[in-house]
Design an enzyme around this catalytic site. Structure first.
Site, short mmCIF file in Angstrom:
data_model
loop_
_atom_site.label_atom_id
_atom_site.label_comp_id
_atom_site.label_asym_id
_atom_site.label_seq_id
_atom_site.Cartn_x
_atom_site.Cartn_y
_atom_site.Cartn_z
N CYS A 1 0.85 -1.19 0.00
CA CYS A 1 0.00 0.00 0.00
C CYS A 1 0.89 1.25 0.00
CB CYS A 1 -0.91 0.01 1.23
SG CYS A 1 -2.02 1.44 1.29
N ASP B 1 0.47 3.83 1.67
CA ASP B 1 0.43 4.46 3.00
C ASP B 1 1.85 4.78 3.51
OD1 ASP B 1 0.21 4.74 5.95
OD2 ASP B 1 -1.87 4.19 5.60
N ARG C 1 2.96 5.09 6.33
CA ARG C 1 3.37 4.37 7.55
C ARG C 1 3.82 2.95 7.28
NH1 ARG C 1 -2.37 5.23 10.19
NH2 ARG C 1 -2.82 4.60 8.04
N HIS D 1 -2.19 -3.83 5.19
CA HIS D 1 -1.95 -3.38 6.57
C HIS D 1 -3.25 -3.01 7.26
CE1 HIS D 1 -2.50 1.06 5.93
NE2 HIS D 1 -2.30 0.68 4.69
N CYS E 1 -5.99 0.34 7.01
CA CYS E 1 -5.80 0.82 5.63
C CYS E 1 -6.94 1.76 5.22
CB CYS E 1 -5.71 -0.36 4.66
SG CYS E 1 -5.36 0.15 2.96
CO CO Z 1 -3.36 1.32 3.04
#
Ligand code: CO
Length: 208
Positions: free
Chosen positions: A42, A44, A46, A98, A101
């Protein structure tokens, strides 16, 4: 106006630390790459692939998009997959979702979002994800919202992993008899731990 200065300063500091650790680290990378793994994750911020696996430059070939989607009609994704498997000869593929998400949460709550009425790339992708997870969304347990989102995140890893196994470049490689393992994982933002949910090993043909 935000400038690039802080990032440039951190980049020079990082490069210096790398050289102090291994004086030839950059020279070694100039001649080419031999990554051992393809990472599909992803976008993301993080969930940074190299950071959470403590990988060095040259170890991971990476494709990231919102909610780690595997879409055979996405040329960007498919070209990365083909290149990693057939030119770089990576030995494993890691598909990583994750908990927490935002993409999966958006797919779950799309009908109540303004995004649903937009004509945009983001709206189309989230709509596509919702369609792919339709069955899973329908059978989610009522009640605890975060437990439901976690269950949907795991269901998304399994669904995208199934798409991955059906992709042409993966099928071609499995038929060739070359060693390749595929791993569907989930990353926990709260602990920093990566856990395996589903695996496929071409040499063992074990597919849980
Ligand atoms: Co995500």
């Amino acid at each position: 106006m935000p400038t690039l200065k802080p990032l440039l300063a951190r980049n020079r500091s990082w490069a210096l630390q790398q050289r102090q650790r291994d004086p030839e680290c950059f020279e070694k990378l100039v001649s080419g790459q031999q990554p051992h793994s393809l990472w599909i994750g992803c976008s993301d911020s993080r969930v940074p692939a190299e950071v959470l696996t403590d990988a060095r430059p040259g170890e991971l070939f990476v494709h990231r998009n919102i909610a780690n989607m595997v879409d055979a009609d996405d040329d960007s994704f498919m070209s990365v997959l083909q290149y990693a498997l057939h030119y770089l000869n990576v030995e494993r593929v890691v598909l990583c979702g994750h908990y927490g998400c935002g993409g999966v949460l958006a797919a779950l709550s799309l009908p109540e979002m303004a995004l649903a009425n937009e004509s945009s790339a983001l709206s189309r992708r989230i709509g596509q994800l919702r369609a792919a997870l339709k069955g899973e969304i329908h059978s989610l347990p009522a009640g605890d919202e975060s437990a439901a989102l976690n269950a949907l995140v795991e269901a998304n890893v399994r669904a995208q992993f199934a798409h991955l196994l059906r992709c042409g470049p993966v099928q071609a490689l499995l038929e060739s008899g070359r060693a390749l393992s595929l791993h569907g994982c989930v990353y926990d933002l709260a602990s920093g731990h990566l856990t395996t949910l589903v695996e496929y090993d071409a040499t063992e043909e074990a597919y849980p």
